[in-house]
Design a protein around this motif. Structure first.
Motif, PDB file in Angstrom:
ATOM      1  N   LEU A 170       0.815  -1.218   0.000  1.00  0.00           N
ATOM      2  CA  LEU A 170       0.000   0.000   0.000  1.00  0.00           C
ATOM      3  C   LEU A 170       0.845   1.264   0.000  1.00  0.00           C
ATOM      4  CD1 LEU A 170      -2.786  -1.016   2.565  1.00  0.00           C
ATOM      5  CD2 LEU A 170      -2.890  -1.081   0.069  1.00  0.00           C
ATOM      6  N   VAL A 171       1.969   1.258   0.735  1.00  0.00           N
ATOM      7  CA  VAL A 171       2.748   2.491   0.870  1.00  0.00           C
ATOM      8  C   VAL A 171       3.523   2.831  -0.401  1.00  0.00           C
ATOM      9  CG1 VAL A 171       2.968   2.260   3.365  1.00  0.00           C
ATOM     10  CG2 VAL A 171       4.710   1.242   1.877  1.00  0.00           C
TER      11      VAL A 171
ATOM     12  N   ASP B 141       2.208   3.615  -3.071  1.00  0.00           N
ATOM     13  CA  ASP B 141       1.471   4.734  -3.657  1.00  0.00           C
ATOM     14  C   ASP B 141       1.534   5.914  -2.683  1.00  0.00           C
ATOM     15  OD1 ASP B 141      -1.384   6.253  -3.749  1.00  0.00           O
ATOM     16  OD2 ASP B 141      -0.785   5.583  -5.749  1.00  0.00           O
TER      17      ASP B 141
ATOM     18  N   THR C   1      -0.106   8.734  -2.354  1.00  0.00           N
ATOM     19  CA  THR C   1      -1.400   9.181  -1.826  1.00  0.00           C
ATOM     20  C   THR C   1      -1.909   8.223  -0.763  1.00  0.00           C
ATOM     21  OG1 THR C   1      -1.950  10.206  -3.949  1.00  0.00           O
ATOM     22  CG2 THR C   1      -3.760   9.785  -2.423  1.00  0.00           C
ATOM     23  N   CYS C   2      -1.776   6.942  -1.021  1.00  0.00           N
ATOM     24  CA  CYS C   2      -2.206   5.938  -0.050  1.00  0.00           C
ATOM     25  C   CYS C   2      -1.364   6.019   1.222  1.00  0.00           C
ATOM     26  CB  CYS C   2      -2.105   4.549  -0.669  1.00  0.00           C
ATOM     27  SG  CYS C   2      -2.773   3.236   0.358  1.00  0.00           S
ATOM     28  N   ALA C   3      -0.068   6.262   1.074  1.00  0.00           N
ATOM     29  CA  ALA C   3       0.816   6.364   2.232  1.00  0.00           C
ATOM     30  C   ALA C   3       0.415   7.541   3.120  1.00  0.00           C
ATOM     31  CB  ALA C   3       2.264   6.502   1.790  1.00  0.00           C
ATOM     32  N   ARG C   4       0.071   8.668   2.515  1.00  0.00           N
ATOM     33  CA  ARG C   4      -0.354   9.827   3.315  1.00  0.00           C
ATOM     34  C   ARG C   4      -1.663   9.535   4.039  1.00  0.00           C
ATOM     35  NH1 ARG C   4       1.586  12.574  -1.334  1.00  0.00           N
ATOM     36  NH2 ARG C   4      -0.526  12.697  -2.213  1.00  0.00           N
ATOM     37  N   ALA C   5      -2.583   8.872   3.368  1.00  0.00           N
ATOM     38  CA  ALA C   5      -3.852   8.512   4.012  1.00  0.00           C
ATOM     39  C   ALA C   5      -3.620   7.532   5.155  1.00  0.00           C
ATOM     40  CB  ALA C   5      -4.809   7.917   2.981  1.00  0.00           C
ATOM     41  N   MET C   6      -2.729   6.591   4.955  1.00  0.00           N
ATOM     42  CA  MET C   6      -2.409   5.628   6.012  1.00  0.00           C
ATOM     43  C   MET C   6      -1.799   6.331   7.224  1.00  0.00           C
ATOM     44  SD  MET C   6      -0.840   2.393   3.904  1.00  0.00           S
ATOM     45  CE  MET C   6      -0.276   1.628   5.429  1.00  0.00           C
TER      46      MET C   6
ATOM     47  N   TRP D 163      -3.402  -2.903  12.086  1.00  0.00           N
ATOM     48  CA  TRP D 163      -3.436  -1.438  12.136  1.00  0.00           C
ATOM     49  C   TRP D 163      -3.027  -0.929  13.516  1.00  0.00           C
ATOM     50  CZ3 TRP D 163      -3.662   1.581   7.986  1.00  0.00           C
ATOM     51  CH2 TRP D 163      -4.198   1.050   6.820  1.00  0.00           C
TER      52      TRP D 163
END
Length: 244
Positions: A99-100, A102, A104-109, A169
């Motif tokens: 996931l990281v 990407d 954008t996905c990393a910032r959301a995570m 998580w």
């Protein structure tokens, strides 16, 4: 997995993989054994603790202090083990490595993990993230069995080791928080220990003892495991001692 642990000099953990005595069944006796190992938290009397360490430092609300930058998230995800056991939702820590990739996905995570670390979540979600999938492994019948028999009278409690597989998580949030304070923790506990921020600490102690025994064959050595200290000491008491 045992070979990977051996290559990482973690011999004790590798040996444990080949020494399983089976899994306990979900029975009232098993529940009783786990409650014996993990009693309900009691009320902590801080009087003696404060006399020794002084009053505990005033706590700052976590929502004001916890931050999870993207670089911290990436560092913790990169260090996550590839063989972690999954939670009941099926997620494992190594899934985050995909996931990281990407940005954008990393910032959301990072935002989500920061909210988890702050406990800034709806109660139902927070409760779910704090849950674990529990299995109970049986231990060898030895002195531990005799001790439990004495403590419980005529009733028998099979020696067991509970293993909780928590939510990935929540683990990631915990790792990110620890990453931000690991230097401070290492300074507080000092260099003369083999647990905090010391990879393969048990193996290091075992090797040092082995060398000392070979250097002095006439010396006598004994090991003491009198009480399950990890479950007997409440976390606020540890925090107060470290903050003193």
């Amino acid at each position: 997995r045992a070979i990977a642990l051996i290559h990482n000099n973690q011999y004790s953990k590798a040996a444990q993989l080949s020494a399983s005595h089976g899994q306990a069944k979900a029975t009232p006796d098993t529940v009783r054994a786990i409650r014996h190992l993990h009693p309900e938290p009691g009320t902590v009397d801080y009087t003696d603790l404060q006399d020794y360490y002084g009053p505990p430092a005033e706590e700052t609300p976590a929502s004001r202090t916890v931050r999870v930058p993207v670089d911290t998230l990436l560092r913790c995800v990169d260090a996550a083990p590839d063989l972690s056991s999954p939670h009941k939702d099926g997620w494992r820590l190594d899934y985050f490595k995909l996931l990281v990739k990407d940005p954008t996905c990393a910032r959301a995570m990072a935002s989500l993990v920061e909210a988890i670390a702050r406990a800034d979540l709806p109660p139902d979600i927070a409760k779910y993230l704090a849950s674990s999938t529990l299995i109970v492994l049986l231990k060898k019948d030895d002195a531990a069995m005799d001790r439990l028999r004495l403590e419980q009278g005529d009733s028998y409690i099979q020696p067991s080791r509970p293993i909780g597989m928590g939510c990935a998580w929540a683990k990631l949030a915990s790792n990110c928080v620890l990453d931000s304070v690991k230097t401070t923790i290492a300074e507080v506990v000092g260099p003369r220990q083999f647990a905090v921020a010391t990879k393969g600490g048990c193996e290091m102690v075992q090797g040092a003892v082995q060398v000392a025994m070979e250097a002095d064959p006439q010396a006598a050595w004994f090991s003491i495991d009198a009480v399950n200290a990890f479950n007997a000491i409440e976390r606020p008491a540890l925090r107060a001692a470290l903050a003193a």
